[in-house]
Design a protein around this motif. Structure first.
Motif, PDB file in Angstrom:
ATOM      1  N   LEU A 173      35.037  46.411  38.600  1.00 24.43           N
ATOM      2  CA  LEU A 173      35.185  45.325  37.618  1.00 24.43           C
ATOM      3  C   LEU A 173      34.081  44.276  37.738  1.00 24.43           C
ATOM      4  CD1 LEU A 173      39.038  44.741  38.028  1.00 24.43           C
ATOM      5  CD2 LEU A 173      37.898  46.318  36.466  1.00 24.43           C
ATOM      6  N   ALA A 174      33.529  44.110  38.931  1.00 29.37           N
ATOM      7  CA  ALA A 174      32.521  43.059  39.134  1.00 29.37           C
ATOM      8  C   ALA A 174      31.157  43.453  38.579  1.00 29.37           C
ATOM      9  CB  ALA A 174      32.397  42.755  40.619  1.00 29.37           C
TER      10      ALA A 174
ATOM     11  N   PRO B 106      29.944  41.536  34.872  1.00 27.46           N
ATOM     12  CA  PRO B 106      29.221  40.259  34.910  1.00 27.46           C
ATOM     13  C   PRO B 106      27.810  40.398  35.495  1.00 27.46           C
ATOM     14  CG  PRO B 106      31.463  39.973  35.730  1.00 27.46           C
ATOM     15  CD  PRO B 106      31.251  41.445  35.553  1.00 27.46           C
TER      16      PRO B 106
ATOM     17  N   TYR C 192      38.232  48.049  29.880  1.00 24.51           N
ATOM     18  CA  TYR C 192      39.683  47.785  29.912  1.00 24.51           C
ATOM     19  C   TYR C 192      40.441  48.575  28.834  1.00 24.51           C
ATOM     20  CZ  TYR C 192      38.691  44.029  33.198  1.00 24.51           C
ATOM     21  OH  TYR C 192      38.275  43.321  34.300  1.00 24.51           O
TER      22      TYR C 192
ATOM     23  N   ARG D 186      48.266  41.765  28.594  1.00 24.85           N
ATOM     24  CA  ARG D 186      47.907  40.449  29.156  1.00 24.85           C
ATOM     25  C   ARG D 186      49.037  39.438  29.001  1.00 24.85           C
ATOM     26  NH1 ARG D 186      42.627  39.616  25.718  1.00 24.85           N
ATOM     27  NH2 ARG D 186      41.085  40.843  26.811  1.00 24.85           N
TER      28      ARG D 186
ATOM     29  N   TYR E  58      50.205  42.875  35.356  1.00 24.76           N
ATOM     30  CA  TYR E  58      48.940  43.165  34.656  1.00 24.76           C
ATOM     31  C   TYR E  58      47.877  43.608  35.651  1.00 24.76           C
ATOM     32  CZ  TYR E  58      44.749  42.203  31.839  1.00 24.76           C
ATOM     33  OH  TYR E  58      43.549  42.291  31.186  1.00 24.76           O
ATOM     34  N   ARG E  59      47.792  42.848  36.744  1.00 18.09           N
ATOM     35  CA  ARG E  59      46.792  43.168  37.767  1.00 18.09           C
ATOM     36  C   ARG E  59      47.118  44.523  38.416  1.00 18.09           C
ATOM     37  NH1 ARG E  59      42.959  39.162  40.716  1.00 18.09           N
ATOM     38  NH2 ARG E  59      41.689  40.738  41.692  1.00 18.09           N
TER      39      ARG E  59
ATOM     40  N   ILE F  11      46.037  47.362  36.198  1.00 23.13           N
ATOM     41  CA  ILE F  11      44.591  47.587  36.273  1.00 23.13           C
ATOM     42  C   ILE F  11      44.251  48.347  37.552  1.00 23.13           C
ATOM     43  CG2 ILE F  11      42.351  46.436  36.592  1.00 23.13           C
ATOM     44  CD1 ILE F  11      43.375  44.202  34.770  1.00 23.13           C
TER      45      ILE F  11
ATOM     46  N   THR G 183      30.832  34.656  36.064  1.00 23.70           N
ATOM     47  CA  THR G 183      30.608  35.788  36.964  1.00 23.70           C
ATOM     48  C   THR G 183      31.918  36.502  37.301  1.00 23.70           C
ATOM     49  OG1 THR G 183      30.903  34.466  38.967  1.00 23.70           O
ATOM     50  CG2 THR G 183      28.678  34.566  38.058  1.00 23.70           C
ATOM     51  N   LEU G 184      33.026  35.990  36.768  1.00 20.41           N
ATOM     52  CA  LEU G 184      34.321  36.594  37.083  1.00 20.41           C
ATOM     53  C   LEU G 184      34.621  37.779  36.185  1.00 20.41           C
ATOM     54  CD1 LEU G 184      36.688  33.510  37.457  1.00 20.41           C
ATOM     55  CD2 LEU G 184      35.808  34.969  39.264  1.00 20.41           C
ATOM     56  N   ALA G 185      35.209  38.798  36.781  1.00 18.57           N
ATOM     57  CA  ALA G 185      35.729  39.892  35.972  1.00 18.57           C
ATOM     58  C   ALA G 185      36.964  39.375  35.237  1.00 18.57           C
ATOM     59  CB  ALA G 185      36.083  41.077  36.858  1.00 18.57           C
ATOM     60  N   GLU G 186      37.313  40.074  34.144  1.00 16.47           N
ATOM     61  CA  GLU G 186      38.391  39.606  33.272  1.00 16.47           C
ATOM     62  C   GLU G 186      39.684  39.349  34.037  1.00 16.47           C
ATOM     63  OE1 GLU G 186      39.022  41.717  29.565  1.00 16.47           O
ATOM     64  OE2 GLU G 186      41.179  41.634  29.918  1.00 16.47           O
ATOM     65  N   ASP G 187      40.067  40.295  34.909  1.00 17.73           N
ATOM     66  CA  ASP G 187      41.362  40.138  35.584  1.00 17.73           C
ATOM     67  C   ASP G 187      41.338  38.982  36.582  1.00 17.73           C
ATOM     68  OD1 ASP G 187      39.631  41.608  37.199  1.00 17.73           O
ATOM     69  OD2 ASP G 187      41.302  42.362  38.389  1.00 17.73           O
ATOM     70  N   GLU G 188      40.184  38.755  37.203  1.00 19.04           N
ATOM     71  CA  GLU G 188      40.078  37.625  38.144  1.00 19.04           C
ATOM     72  C   GLU G 188      40.200  36.298  37.406  1.00 19.04           C
ATOM     73  OE1 GLU G 188      37.043  38.556  41.648  1.00 19.04           O
ATOM     74  OE2 GLU G 188      36.158  38.797  39.678  1.00 19.04           O
TER      75      GLU G 188
ATOM     76  N   ARG H 200      41.677  35.744  34.567  1.00 15.86           N
ATOM     77  CA  ARG H 200      43.060  35.554  34.131  1.00 15.86           C
ATOM     78  C   ARG H 200      43.938  35.121  35.312  1.00 15.86           C
ATOM     79  NH1 ARG H 200      47.923  38.783  32.117  1.00 15.86           N
ATOM     80  NH2 ARG H 200      49.416  37.212  32.698  1.00 15.86           N
TER      81      ARG H 200
ATOM     82  N   ILE I  48      38.177  36.482  26.461  1.00 16.20           N
ATOM     83  CA  ILE I  48      39.216  36.272  27.465  1.00 16.20           C
ATOM     84  C   ILE I  48      39.452  34.775  27.692  1.00 16.20           C
ATOM     85  CG2 ILE I  48      37.572  36.569  29.368  1.00 16.20           C
ATOM     86  CD1 ILE I  48      41.275  37.512  29.484  1.00 16.20           C
TER      87      ILE I  48
END
Lengths: 296, 120
Positions: free
Chosen positions: A145-146, A149, A186, A197, A204-205, A208, B26-31, B33, B64
């Motif tokens: 996921l990182a 960004p 996603y 969401r 939710y987490r 994922i 810099t955060l992913a979507e789930d972070e 949220r 988001i």
């Protein structure tokens, strides 16, 4: 031969520093009397590195560090500090100085420090020149996921370097690309519905995480192809999910849908790009950004 | 004042002030949220009616973040309060207008104007 610009208002200290550097076989030394003088000389003739005293009239060493970092980010600056100025040295490093040498250790440290910093700077400068030659790139992303960004940060820099966009249009382009990539990850590969969401945060987490670890989701990739010239950028993003029909998304600007979690990503893509097209399956999007002023 | 990793919350009178840090992007979507939800969970310790989101540090944000704003707005509205957004970048303002959110909340240029807007 690399040139060192030595900046010091004291002629005696200038000679001392210049003399030490002059003993190195492959360094050429120029001189400036203060920060303002240094910037004036750099405007006409860029050195490879700057070595500056801290306390000077007109523009001191810290101000010079800040000015060089802003105007010439690839030119390293080394600060010479006096006794008891460790805090200033930390401040200089925070402001972007590459290193510092205490006045008391000039004879033992200066040349080595200059040569080490120069070697690192030359590598960085070569990388930047190489990036200037780049017109495209391709990425295959998993479910980290990182990574998105990080990729956006890279593309923002890349787009800016190619001359396709100014800073503002570069940001607009990256907003659209980030939406497309998040959609591919996603909604595409992990098949997570926007409505998920709305539920419990932990659930939710967990959803994922579960999908990132289990088949078929965890094996799916996102393929990103980037072709950028001064005139146009073409970004193709394909996921391995089942695809979707973009025509079925609700209009997120409709007052009835303003509170709904879906549809805004596609809206932002269409707003900030000149072209957004999906393949028939809906798992690949092609985004086009044109330069409104390619000759600028 | 209270902080999550990327958001700061503070209050002034009956208004809650949420500020986003520069590295929110810099955060992913789930972070993102997750951090926002942690922040919402702590709202109860503040006895506030209205809310302001201060975006000084953000160049831009995406769908988001828009969604998270809606969540805060719903929560504030449920208590009869108002939401205002301030210090938005040029692109940020375009994003809010594209989403039609300028019809929901005042978008103003300073925190003082935002404080005044929620009291109107």
């Amino acid at each position: 031969m690399p040139t060192v610009l030595v900046v010091d208002d004291s002629p005696v200290d200038r000679r001392l520093v210049g003399g030490l550097l002059g003993k190195a076989p492959n360094l050429e030394v120029d001189y400036a009397a203060d920060g303002e003088d240094a910037l004036g000389q750099m405007h006409d003739n860029l050195p490879n590195i700057v070595v500056t005293d801290l306390i000077m009239p007109n523009m001191d060493g810290l101000e010079l560090v800040a000015a060089v970092v802003e105007k010439y980010p690839l030119i390293p600056v080394i600060l010479i500090t006096g006794k008891g100025s460790e805090e200033v040295a930390v401040e200089a490093l925070k402001a972007g100085a590459s290193s510092y040498v205490p006045k008391s250790a000039l004879s033992s440290l200066l040349v080595d420090t200059v040569e080490n910093v120069l070697a690192m700077a030359q590598e960085e400068q070569t990388q930047v020149r190489l990036m200037d030659c780049m017109t495209g790139c391709r990425f295959t992303l998993g479910t980290d996921l990182a990574i998105i960004p990080a990729l956006i940060s890279f593309l923002r820099h890349f787009i800016r370097q190619t001359g396709l966009c100014d800073e503002t249009n570069g940001i607009r382009t990256c907003v659209a690309l980030e939406e497309a990539l998040n959609n591919a990850l996603y909604h595409g590969n992990l098949e997570i519905d926007s409505d998920a969401r709305e539920g419990n945060r932990a659930a939710y987490r967990a959803l994922i995480e579960e999908r990132r670890q289990s088949e078929p989701y965890c094996s799916r990739k996102i393929y990103v192809d980037v072709e950028v010239s001064r005139e146009q950028g073409c970004f193709v993003i394909r996921d391995e999910g089942p695809g979707f029909n973009p025509d079925l998304l609700p209009d997120p600007t409709d007052p009835a849908n303003l509170e709904k979690p879906s549809g805004r990503g596609l809206l932002l893509m269409k707003t900030f790009m000149d072209g957004v097209t999906f393949n028939d399956r809906g798992n690949q999007v092609t985004l086009i950004k044109r330069n409104g002023n390619p000759n600028a | 004042m209270s902080e999550s990793k990327r958001f700061t919350i503070d209050s002034q009178g009956d208004t809650l002030i949420v500020s986003a840090a520069r590295d929110v992007g810099t955060l992913a979507e789930d972070e993102l949220r997750e951090e926002w939800d942690e922040l919402l969970e702590r709202l109860d310790q503040y006895n506030t009616k209205h809310a302001i989101i201060d975006l000084t540090e953000l160049d831009y944000f995406g769908s988001i973040m828009l969604y998270l704003m809606v969540r805060l707005w719903k929560r504030v509205s449920a208590g009869g309060g108002k939401l205002a957004i301030c210090n938005v970048s040029k692109v940020g303002e375009e994003i809010l207008k594209t989403a039609n959110f300028d019809t929901l909340w005042p978008i103003v240029s300073s925190r003082e104007e935002a404080l005044a807007a929620v009291q109107e």
